[in-house]
Design a protein around this motif. Structure first.
Motif, mmCIF file in Angstrom:
data_model
loop_
_atom_site.group_PDB
_atom_site.id
_atom_site.type_symbol
_atom_site.label_atom_id
_atom_site.label_comp_id
_atom_site.label_asym_id
_atom_site.label_seq_id
_atom_site.Cartn_x
_atom_site.Cartn_y
_atom_site.Cartn_z
ATOM 1 N N ALA A 1 -46.391 6.984 40.954
ATOM 2 C CA ALA A 1 -47.460 8.388 41.106
ATOM 3 C C ALA A 1 -48.075 9.529 42.266
ATOM 4 N N GLU A 2 -48.022 10.175 42.586
ATOM 5 C CA GLU A 2 -47.530 11.053 43.036
ATOM 6 C C GLU A 2 -48.702 10.376 44.341
ATOM 7 N N PRO A 3 -49.039 10.915 45.826
ATOM 8 C CA PRO A 3 -50.091 10.544 45.965
ATOM 9 C C PRO A 3 -51.292 11.394 46.152
ATOM 10 N N GLY A 4 -52.172 9.882 45.941
ATOM 11 C CA GLY A 4 -53.645 10.344 45.211
ATOM 12 C C GLY A 4 -54.126 11.306 44.417
ATOM 13 N N GLU A 5 -53.121 10.836 43.810
ATOM 14 C CA GLU A 5 -53.429 11.076 41.902
ATOM 15 C C GLU A 5 -54.336 9.852 41.123
ATOM 16 N N THR A 6 -54.763 10.094 40.660
ATOM 17 C CA THR A 6 -56.166 9.826 40.072
ATOM 18 C C THR A 6 -56.001 9.680 38.505
ATOM 19 N N LEU A 7 -56.311 8.647 37.856
ATOM 20 C CA LEU A 7 -56.866 8.024 36.533
ATOM 21 C C LEU A 7 -58.349 7.212 36.183
ATOM 22 N N VAL A 8 -58.852 7.426 35.294
ATOM 23 C CA VAL A 8 -60.087 7.018 35.239
ATOM 24 C C VAL A 8 -59.087 5.529 33.803
ATOM 25 N N THR A 9 -59.249 4.193 34.066
ATOM 26 C CA THR A 9 -58.626 2.979 33.549
ATOM 27 C C THR A 9 -59.449 2.973 32.534
ATOM 28 N N LEU A 10 -59.920 1.533 31.436
ATOM 29 C CA LEU A 10 -60.986 1.984 30.707
ATOM 30 C C LEU A 10 -61.702 0.852 30.603
ATOM 31 N N ASP A 11 -61.623 0.600 32.041
ATOM 32 C CA ASP A 11 -63.521 -0.351 32.437
ATOM 33 C C ASP A 11 -64.071 1.344 33.555
ATOM 34 N N GLY A 12 -64.009 2.295 33.224
ATOM 35 C CA GLY A 12 -64.584 3.726 33.599
ATOM 36 C C GLY A 12 -64.701 3.822 34.511
ATOM 37 N N ILE A 13 -63.638 3.470 35.401
ATOM 38 C CA ILE A 13 -63.510 3.763 37.586
ATOM 39 C C ILE A 13 -62.784 4.297 37.802
ATOM 40 N N GLU A 14 -62.799 5.321 37.949
ATOM 41 C CA GLU A 14 -61.410 6.299 38.737
ATOM 42 C C GLU A 14 -60.545 6.158 40.202
ATOM 43 N N ARG A 15 -59.222 5.383 39.634
ATOM 44 C CA ARG A 15 -58.693 5.548 40.832
ATOM 45 C C ARG A 15 -57.522 5.909 41.282
ATOM 46 N N ALA A 16 -57.783 6.138 42.502
ATOM 47 C CA ALA A 16 -56.625 6.791 43.067
ATOM 48 C C ALA A 16 -55.071 5.922 43.395
ATOM 49 N N PHE A 17 -54.612 6.401 43.375
ATOM 50 C CA PHE A 17 -53.059 5.757 43.756
ATOM 51 C C PHE A 17 -51.899 6.341 45.013
ATOM 52 N N THR A 18 -50.929 5.678 45.138
ATOM 53 C CA THR A 18 -50.279 6.415 46.194
ATOM 54 C C THR A 18 -48.486 5.970 45.883
ATOM 55 N N GLU A 19 -47.844 6.421 46.059
ATOM 56 C CA GLU A 19 -46.092 7.261 45.943
ATOM 57 C C GLU A 19 -45.891 4.786 45.449
ATOM 58 N N ASP A 20 -46.282 4.257 45.857
ATOM 59 C CA ASP A 20 -45.418 3.357 45.371
ATOM 60 C C ASP A 20 -46.358 2.371 44.439
ATOM 61 N N ASP A 21 -46.936 3.126 43.703
ATOM 62 C CA ASP A 21 -47.540 2.705 41.978
ATOM 63 C C ASP A 21 -46.905 3.043 41.272
ATOM 64 N N LEU A 22 -46.626 2.313 39.854
ATOM 65 C CA LEU A 22 -46.218 3.057 38.733
ATOM 66 C C LEU A 22 -47.305 3.261 37.783
ATOM 67 N N LEU A 23 -46.925 4.301 37.056
ATOM 68 C CA LEU A 23 -47.825 4.928 36.226
ATOM 69 C C LEU A 23 -47.162 5.111 34.964
ATOM 70 N N ILE A 24 -48.086 5.032 34.025
ATOM 71 C CA ILE A 24 -47.764 5.817 32.590
ATOM 72 C C ILE A 24 -47.858 6.872 32.041
ATOM 73 N N CYS A 25 -47.532 7.454 31.335
ATOM 74 C CA CYS A 25 -47.710 9.106 31.686
ATOM 75 C C CYS A 25 -47.486 9.976 30.361
ATOM 76 N N ASP A 26 -47.914 10.591 30.037
ATOM 77 C CA ASP A 26 -47.699 12.023 28.764
ATOM 78 C C ASP A 26 -46.653 12.737 29.475
ATOM 79 N N ALA A 27 -46.931 13.961 28.216
ATOM 80 C CA ALA A 27 -45.865 15.067 29.242
ATOM 81 C C ALA A 27 -46.709 15.423 30.520
ATOM 82 N N GLU A 28 -47.910 15.454 30.593
ATOM 83 C CA GLU A 28 -49.064 16.656 32.023
ATOM 84 C C GLU A 28 -49.614 15.538 32.872
ATOM 85 N N ARG A 29 -49.922 14.110 31.993
ATOM 86 C CA ARG A 29 -50.668 13.323 32.794
ATOM 87 C C ARG A 29 -51.008 11.969 33.130
#
Length: 791
Positions: free
Chosen positions: A283-311
């Protein structure tokens, strides 16, 4: 992990009862905490065919349904209208019972119409938590069929406590392997082969893994033409009993395969993925994602994300996001089956405060070889349940690591277990577990560890498997015949000796958490502390370098609660950086504050440096160490009331009163005396414990001796000379009086000692005692110019 018994029997067709299996599994390390019967109240519910649905004459919200049960027709009042003539529904007639009601059903009047039972929603049968409508049954059932028998609602459920080292038990297949090994029943793995379409998956979606360390394997399958239908009723019942919420055929297929095989899966709506494709990245520092529980979560560069071509579209190993969530409109699915690094998933899960079934498995260790099996199983279920097409092949990056190969020596196993074990015995054990072996020599085999057994790392782990499968009851009650040291290690034993000495000096022991604040470090002038990565409290972000700051907090805690006399000690470890490497050292320290002599018999007197010095003397005497008080020391001590504890030329500790400014910082009033020792130095210098001495049998001869000496001579110097002169028959010596003034000459003082002479093998004569007194008088006269005071 909750395992439905019929599901377990599909993979290992044993006839043993739930109680027998619970006892068997518990004995093998998979402790069964409870045997549940979630459907025990489902009784008498039958399949009914809806003949007619019409409005209730006295209600705008209720309706009437006329149903046929095979043995006649009944009319019931219904609160919803999702069924139509020709549908099959579950009917609980009078006398039947369901999960949600404490009493059996009866005919009752509702708004002027008698209802002969009720039609059941899923929650009333224990199939799901849904109460939105009447459960619609498959059309191939005959009216009158018992619903519980038709859908397996007669099962028991084993609630198994899974230890962190056995993640393979977080699947029905893992438990089935254990039952097969214990009973000899053949294992029947679930069907995973899937019929593939002519279209290739790699032509539809792309895959890029930017961090192979955190994601060593990622596999995707493409499933087309999925339909939003519910999964089969028996499947929903199993999922619900296992703690999962049934949602739809697509989602249920992934959850069912995860519970069955142990491989977490996640479906993405292919049409909502940009690209379409998957990118696995940090993740980019401060990058966010709304998870399936409806909560927006912010991430750090230590977090691994599954992305598509854009987000981002999911948190790797934890939970998916809303952006590519499977819904009623989903037609095509990209199915994820991956292997993520355990520590990374754990850190992310803790930081964002989100625990899921997937994260639980990834944190403990998922089989790196199971990704294709899990994906194929889910695809097969989607194809069976909703007519989906599975595209040919997979899109994959990475792969499983080579299997570990560990050797087991039969003589070593025999020595550790305590009964004879041959290499043939060991091979038989691993064959029962389904683990491949090869023979190295007559006494040694080599075991190829499958990916799902993350706990098998060393030879001793293999030896444990041998005794576990053969049965712990075979282990005898005698200790294994192997050489091993006994007793308490010398360093720990010496710490106990120091603790005992401090207790006998009148102190009480305390235990503390070894964290201090930056202000505490500044107070003692230490700049080589070790920072704590994840402190319990934000202020206490360093490992302690000394015991003193913590003891001062203990003194403050007691003083604020009006404890009049505080005398505490601690024996524990401190931490420092030495040559860029962390170092641990054991220390002992004590602190005194308040009234030194509480009680009515003496005047109030505060603790001071002399009380601390007396405790040090008592401890050193018990350890047999001769010491002196060295030069004054700096912070946090008072420069005129402190000094180093010195043995020879070596400084082994500090002693003194805390500087008033430091005491103010800790909100302490009065004097605070402390001392701190180096345990390793004390251990090196201490006299060994020679044994236990019995209480003397023979009485002492007591003499009270008063000496006049120059007022400048310390009493300790006089005492040392007295002890040396008295020789072996000296039992004890106690200074009981100090006097100055007339009639003594000016500049002199009188020191009075009570001296006991004693021999271990006889009663001393007066002549022997008088001879010792003469030797003492002569020695003190020569060394310190003392003369015996006659009256």
């Amino acid at each position: 992990m909750k395992v439905v018994l019929s599901w377990l029997r599909e993979l290992c067709p044993t006839e043993r009862s739930a109680e027998d299996l619970a006892e068997l599994l518990t004995g093998k390390g998979a402790e069964v905490e409870a045997i549940e019967h979630p459907w025990e109240r489902v009784s008498g519910v039958v399949v009914a065919k809806v003949l007619e649905v019409r409005d209730h004459p006295n209600s705008d919200t209720l309706c009437l349904a006329r149903v046929q049960t095979g043995s006649g027709e009944l009319e019931v009042v219904v609160g919803v209208r999702n069924m139509a003539p020709g549908d099959l529904v579950p009917l609980a007639p009078p006398g039947a019972s369901v999960v949600t009601l404490p009493e059996p059903m009866g005919a009752r009047e509702i708004r002027g119409v008698v209802s002969n039972g009720m039609l059941c929603a899923p929650d009333e049968l224990g199939i799901s938590a849904s109460h939105d409508g009447i459960l619609l049954l498959p059309g191939d059932l005959e009216p009158g069929t018992d619903v519980a028998e038709a859908f397996g609602l007669t099962d028991a459920v084993l609630d198994i406590e899974v230890t962190p080292n056995r993640p393979d038990f977080l699947s029905v297949l893992g438990i089935a392997r254990e039952v097969a090994a214990a009973t000899g029943t053949p294992l029947s793995p679930p069907d995973t082969p899937v019929e593939e379409d002519a279209e290739h998956a790699e032509d539809v979606a792309t895959l890029e893994v930017a961090d192979l360390e955190r994601c060593p394997r990622y596999l995707a399958r493409i499933v087309r033409d999925v339909v939003d239908v519910p999964s089969p009723i028996a499947i929903r019942a199993r999922l619900f009993a296992a703690g999962m919420r049934p949602i739809s055929a697509v989602v249920d297929a992934t959850n069912y395969a995860m519970l069955e095989i142990g491989q977490p899966l996640h479906p993405f709506d292919l049409a909502l993925l940009k690209g379409p494709g998957i990118v696995v990245r940090r993740a980019e520092p401060g990058e966010t994602l709304v998870t399936l529980d409806g909560i927006e979560r912010a991430f750090t560069e230590d977090d691994l994300l599954i992305c598509d071509a854009e987000r981002p579209v999911a948190v790797a190993g934890v939970m998916g996001g809303e952006l590519a969530e499977v819904s009623e409109q989903t037609g095509d699915v990209l199915l994820e089956a991956a292997w993520f690094e355990r520590g990374g998933v754990q850190r992310t899960r803790r930081r964002i405060g989100l625990s899921t079934e997937a994260s639980t498995r990834f944190e403990r260790g998922v089989d790196p070889e199971a990704a294709p099996t899990g994906a194929d199983r889910a695809c097969r279920l989607m194809s069976e349940w909703c007519g989906a097409r599975v595209l040919r092949g997979v899109v994959e990056v990475g792969g499983p690591p080579p299997r570990r190969r560990i050797e087991l020596r039969a003589p070593r196993a025999s020595a550790l277990i305590g009964y004879p074990v041959t290499s043939v015995d060991a091979v038989e054990v691993f064959e029962r577990l389904g683990i491949e072996t090869e023979t190295v020599d007559e006494d040694t085999i080599r075991v190829e560890v499958p990916g799902y057994r993350v706990d098998l790392e060393r030879e001793v782990d293999l030896i444990e498997e041998v005794v576990r499968v053969q049965g712990y009851e075979r282990v005898g009650s005698t200790l294994p015949p192997i050489a091993r040291p006994g007793g308490l290690p010398a360093a720990y034993g010496f710490r106990t000796r120091v603790r005992d000495a401090l207790r006998r000096a009148g102190l009480r022991e305390v235990r503390q958490i070894p964290f201090v604040s930056e202000a505490d470090l500044r107070m003692v002038g230490d700049d080589d502390a070790i920072r704590v990565t994840n402190p319990l409290q934000a202020d206490d972000g360093w490992l302690r370098t000394r015991l003193t700051p913590g003891l001062l907090k203990v003194v403050r805690h007691n003083a604020h609660r009006h404890v009049r006399s505080v005398a505490v000690f601690e024996v524990d470890t401190v931490f420092r950086m030495r040559d860029e490497r962390p170092e641990e050292r054991p220390k002992a320290a004590f602190a005194l504050n308040g009234n030194a002599d509480p009680g009515w018999a003496r005047d109030d007197r505060p603790f001071d440096v002399f009380d601390a010095k007396g405790i040090v003397e008592a401890v050193m005497a018990e350890l047999g160490i001769a010491w002196t008080l060295g030069d004054p020391i700096g912070r946090p001590f008072h420069p005129g009331r402190s000094g180093a504890i010195v043995v020879g030329e070596e400084r082994i500790g500090v002693l003194g009163e805390i500087h008033p400014r430091v005491a103010d910082r800790f909100d302490l009033t009065g004097r605070v005396a402390v001392a701190e020792f180096e345990i390793e130095a004390l251990m090196r210098l201490a006299r060994p414990v020679s044994g236990v001495e019995d209480v003397p049998r023979f009485p002492p001869v007591r003499r009270d001796l008063a000496f006049i000496v120059d007022a400048s001579i310390p009493a300790g110097r006089v005492r040392s000379a007295l002890v040396d002169a008295a020789g072996e028959i000296l039992g004890s010596v106690l200074l009981f009086d100090v006097f100055e003034g007339p009639p003594l000459p000016e500049g002199t003082k009188s020191l009075a000692y009570s001296v006991d002479f004693r021999a271990a093998d006889r009663t001393l004569t007066d002549q022997e005692a008088d001879g010792a007194v003469e030797a003492i008088v002569e020695r003190l006269s020569r060394d310190v110019g003392a003369r015996l005071r006659s009256g």
